[in-house]
Design a protein around this motif. Structure first.
Motif, short mmCIF file in Angstrom:
data_model
loop_
_atom_site.label_atom_id
_atom_site.label_comp_id
_atom_site.label_asym_id
_atom_site.label_seq_id
_atom_site.Cartn_x
_atom_site.Cartn_y
_atom_site.Cartn_z
N LYS A 205 -20.57 -2.10 -8.24
CA LYS A 205 -20.99 -3.41 -8.76
C LYS A 205 -20.76 -3.63 -10.25
N ALA A 206 -21.10 -2.66 -11.12
CA ALA A 206 -20.92 -2.83 -12.57
C ALA A 206 -20.81 -1.44 -13.21
N PRO A 207 -20.19 -1.35 -14.39
CA PRO A 207 -20.04 -0.04 -15.04
C PRO A 207 -21.37 0.51 -15.55
N VAL A 208 -21.44 1.82 -15.65
CA VAL A 208 -22.61 2.51 -16.17
C VAL A 208 -22.14 3.62 -17.10
N SER B 201 -24.02 -1.42 -22.62
CA SER B 201 -22.70 -1.72 -22.06
C SER B 201 -22.80 -2.50 -20.74
N LEU B 202 -24.00 -2.62 -20.18
CA LEU B 202 -24.14 -3.27 -18.88
C LEU B 202 -24.26 -4.79 -18.98
N GLY B 203 -24.70 -5.31 -20.14
CA GLY B 203 -24.93 -6.74 -20.24
C GLY B 203 -26.04 -7.13 -19.28
N LYS B 204 -25.85 -8.20 -18.54
CA LYS B 204 -26.87 -8.65 -17.59
C LYS B 204 -26.55 -8.25 -16.15
N LYS B 205 -25.49 -7.49 -15.96
CA LYS B 205 -25.12 -7.07 -14.61
C LYS B 205 -25.91 -5.85 -14.19
N LYS B 206 -26.27 -5.81 -12.91
CA LYS B 206 -26.93 -4.63 -12.34
C LYS B 206 -25.89 -3.84 -11.57
#
Length: 131
Positions: free
Chosen positions: A62-65, A117-122
């Motif tokens: 879903k998003a980078p971590v 680095s995630l911003g608002k993305k989970k």
């Protein structure tokens, strides 16, 4: 002669596919967490019913971590801390983490990550164990 080549090609394809399935079957899903941009630490609790393991790995979707460390707590409360400075993109599987000692019961796995680095993305982090 052509039929023989086709049969050999099909047998080779089946062999390669069976090998890939066997490798993926070695890893068991132990749990997953949604990485929240408000937190910088999450825990996956693992029960003894899942069995004993020799290695762990993480899968990110879903998003980078950006991970900084992983701490494994075993059934006897011993801990293994792994420094992990790695940015994982969606679809990335982390390197296998070999566990100290023989096969071990895992109580929980804590992982720390960078939220900037995630911003608002989970993101979704899935933990796998290899028996």
């Amino acid at each position: 002669m052509i039929i023989r080549k086709i049969i050999i090609s099909l047998m080779f394809s089946l062999f390669v596919t069976a090998g890939a399935t066997a490798v993926s079957a070695q890893w068991q899903e132990l749990g997953q967490r949604t990485v929240n941009f408000n937190a910088d630490h999450d825990t996956v609790k693992v029960t003894w019913k899942k069995g004993t393991f020799t290695a762990l790995k993480l899968l990110v979707t879903k998003a980078p971590v950006h991970f900084s460390k992983v701490i494994v707590t075993f059934g006897n409360n011993e801990k293994q801390e792994i420094a992990w400075d790695d940015m994982m993109k969606p679809g990335d599987e982390g390197r296998p983490i070999d566990l100290v000692g023989n096969t071990r019961i895992i109580k929980k796995v804590d992982f720390w990550y960078d939220t900037e680095s995630l911003g608002k993305k989970k993101s979704r982090v899935t933990l796998y164990g290899r028996p």
